[in-house]
Enzyme design. Structure first.
Site, PDB file in Angstrom:
ATOM      1  N   HIS A  43      35.387  60.120  64.156  1.00 48.29           N
ATOM      2  CA  HIS A  43      36.782  59.726  64.172  1.00 48.29           C
ATOM      3  C   HIS A  43      37.547  60.278  62.974  1.00 48.29           C
ATOM      4  O   HIS A  43      38.775  60.268  62.958  1.00 48.29           O
ATOM      5  CB  HIS A  43      36.830  58.194  64.173  1.00 48.29           C
ATOM      6  N   CYS A  44      36.832  60.774  61.957  1.00 52.42           N
ATOM      7  CA  CYS A  44      37.518  61.100  60.696  1.00 52.42           C
ATOM      8  C   CYS A  44      37.719  62.598  60.473  1.00 52.42           C
ATOM      9  O   CYS A  44      38.849  63.075  60.426  1.00 52.42           O
ATOM     10  CB  CYS A  44      36.736  60.524  59.524  1.00 52.42           C
ATOM     11  N   ILE A  45      36.602  63.323  60.327  1.00 58.01           N
ATOM     12  CA  ILE A  45      36.692  64.698  59.824  1.00 58.01           C
ATOM     13  C   ILE A  45      37.508  65.616  60.758  1.00 58.01           C
ATOM     14  O   ILE A  45      38.284  66.434  60.274  1.00 58.01           O
ATOM     15  CB  ILE A  45      35.283  65.279  59.555  1.00 58.01           C
ATOM     16  N   ILE A  67      39.990  64.811  62.554  1.00 50.27           N
ATOM     17  CA  ILE A  67      41.345  64.290  62.803  1.00 50.27           C
ATOM     18  C   ILE A  67      42.164  64.138  61.528  1.00 50.27           C
ATOM     19  O   ILE A  67      43.289  64.632  61.420  1.00 50.27           O
ATOM     20  CB  ILE A  67      41.230  62.926  63.521  1.00 50.27           C
ATOM     21  N   ASP A  68      41.591  63.470  60.543  1.00 49.49           N
ATOM     22  CA  ASP A  68      42.362  63.091  59.352  1.00 49.49           C
ATOM     23  C   ASP A  68      43.061  64.256  58.643  1.00 49.49           C
ATOM     24  O   ASP A  68      44.212  64.103  58.208  1.00 49.49           O
ATOM     25  CB  ASP A  68      41.470  62.356  58.344  1.00 49.49           C
TER      26      ASP A  68
END
Ligand SMILES: NC(=O)c1ccc[n+]([C@@H]2O[C@H](COP(=O)([O-])OP(=O)(O)OC[C@H]3O[C@@H](n4cnc5c(N)ncnc54)[C@H](O)[C@@H]3O)[C@@H](O)[C@H]2O)c1
Length: 439
Positions: A275-277, A279-280
């Site tokens: 969910h992080c790398i 997208i963020d």
């Protein structure tokens, strides 16, 4: 009679753990956090719009492997309850927001969950509360989106309501660090806000790192993830170069990592997941454009990383053709479809993109993932598949096995002994073999 400043009163409550801590959004971030707050001695309340999750928690059950039912039961024994009713937030002393911050179809920040949460919270806000945003987002979100909405209720930030941004650093599956032992950054809208935030988190987290503003806290979280995305992009590019040169990139990394200073090893793979790398970094890209700045490293790393599933499939096609086979009609077993090893989270998993590419080219697909027994419902992907057991006969019946996610539970000896061809995207077979192609 001396009247205590509202911050001092709130700080006292947090220090004494004589406070009700509410967490909104009981997912991968919010659930472990609320459990930790209960363990630390706070009264706790969980709020989520998903009635199924709330019902499970209230029955002492769990829906996350990373938070076992025993932990939920432990929190319940200390008074934890879950609800879909935002009105119960009025009783809370601290309200922590942990809702999703995805990208929209145009790959721009989608703050609708954060704003929706704040709008639902507003009617129940009152003086004397701390509001903390933990969702990963671009610098300025807390000041530009939360602050004016709270002030529109006539509540003064830093006097009536205390507002902080404190990013989450959850690493699902990592057994070395827990919510309690991962240091936590906290930035406040005002010094009083920061003081209240430090008191809350300091009562539950071993190390809290104060910073001068919410914007610094927001950007620190993005820097951490951008640092990973860019370095993974770099090493993925190096992998392609090394492959052309007939050099094993993993051997190169192992050698370079013996340098005791100035080098941090990152490992190539089949593409970014989670969910992080993936997208963020694009939260910063979007915001930077408003300041007339192009974030070229982020875009370039994104391009390289996004090309990895295609590159891996090309390696697989080449390996088959060297064995006088074509992909169309070949039986391909995908090993591991979660986005990283030893967990069941499928979000943004590169395995799905690889499966799409293989299916589009006519492969006969199956998969095995003990953590994902049935291919889940996903917004943009549908596979009517269930995980198959990995047996000698199953392996021998395949034209190719592609190792995408190297869960520890796989029997790598068995796989190497019986699969006619293995495309290894994770360096699980460092010494190679006649049936092993690294990709
Ligand atoms: N998963 C991670 O490892 C991780 C790590 C660091 C930061 N984060 C960040 O934390 C935030 C939350 O991520 P997550 O992985 O926990 O997401 P998640 O999807 O697991 O959980 C989010 C929860 O919020 C609930 N929700 C959505 N809208 C809501 C609303 N309006 N009101 C109440 N509840 C609502 C959902 O039902 C869900 O239970 C994101 O910003 C993410 O970028 C995640």
């Amino acid at each position: 009679m001396t009247v205590r400043a509202p911050t001092a009163a709130l700080i006292d409550k947090f220090r004494a753990r004589d406070a009700l801590v509410a967490v909104i959004g009981l997912g991968y971030v919010g659930l472990p956090l609320v459990v930790r707050m209960a363990e630390a001695g706070f009264r706790t309340l969980g709020v989520d719009i998903d009635a199924e999750k709330v019902a499970k928690l209230d029955a002492g059950q769990t829906y996350l492997k990373t938070v076992p039912a025993a932990k939920v039961a432990g929190a319940r024994a200390k008074g934890f309850t879950a609800t879909t009713d935002f009105a119960r937030l009025r009783a809370a002393d601290a309200i922590v927001i942990c809702v999703p911050t995805p990208l929209d179809a145009a790959r721009q920040p989608d703050l609708s969950f954060v704003i929706g949460t704040v709008e639902s919270l507003l009617p129940h806000l009152r003086a004397g509360q701390l509001v903390s945003l933990e969702s990963t987002t671009y610098p300025g979100t807390t000041e530009e989106e939360l602050r004016p909405r709270i002030e529109s209720r006539g509540l003064r930030i830093g006097e009536d309501v205390f507002l902080v941004f404190s990013p989450e650093r959850e690493d699902p599956g990592n057994e070395r660090y827990t919510t309690r032992t991962i240091p936590k950054i906290c930035g406040g809208s005002t010094p009083a806000c920061l003081a209240a935030g430090l008191a809350l988190y300091g009562a539950a987290i071993d190390t809290v790192v104060p910073v001068s503003s919410t914007r610094v806290a927001e950007m620190a979280k993005l820097l951490e993830n951008i640092h990973r995305a860019v370095n993974i992009g770099l090493v993925n590019e190096m992998k392609i170069v090394a492959d052309r040169m007939g050099i094993d990139i993993h051997e190169v990394i192992r050698a370079a990592a013996t340098k005791p200073f100035g080098f941090v090893p990152y490992y190539p793979g089949p593409g970014l997941g989670g969910h992080c790398i993936p997208i963020d970094p694009f939260y910063l890209t979007w915001k930077a454009r408003q300041y007339g700045v192009d974030t070229r490293f982020i875009e370039l790393a994104g391009e390289v990383n996004a090309a990895m599933p295609e590159w891996v499939v090309t390696k697989l096609v080449d390996a088959l053709s060297q064995r006088a086979k074509m992909l169309r009609g070949s039986r391909v077993l995908v090993l591991g479809i979660a986005y990283k090893k030893n967990i069941d989270d499928m979000r943004e998993s590169p395995a799905v993109e690889i499966m799409e590419l293989l299916r589009a080219r006519g492969a006969e697909l199956s998969y095995s993932d003990p953590h994902v027994p049935k291919f889940p419902k996903m917004r943009a992907h549908a596979f009517d598949l269930e995980s198959v057991p990995v047996t000698a006969a199953m392996l021998a019946s395949q034209d190719c096995v592609i190792l995408v996610t190297d869960h520890d539970v796989f029997d790598y000896g068995l796989i190497a002994a019986h699969a006619p061809l293995i495309v290894d995207t994770r360096d699980r077979y460092p010494t190679g073999g006649s049936n092993i192609v690294k990709a």
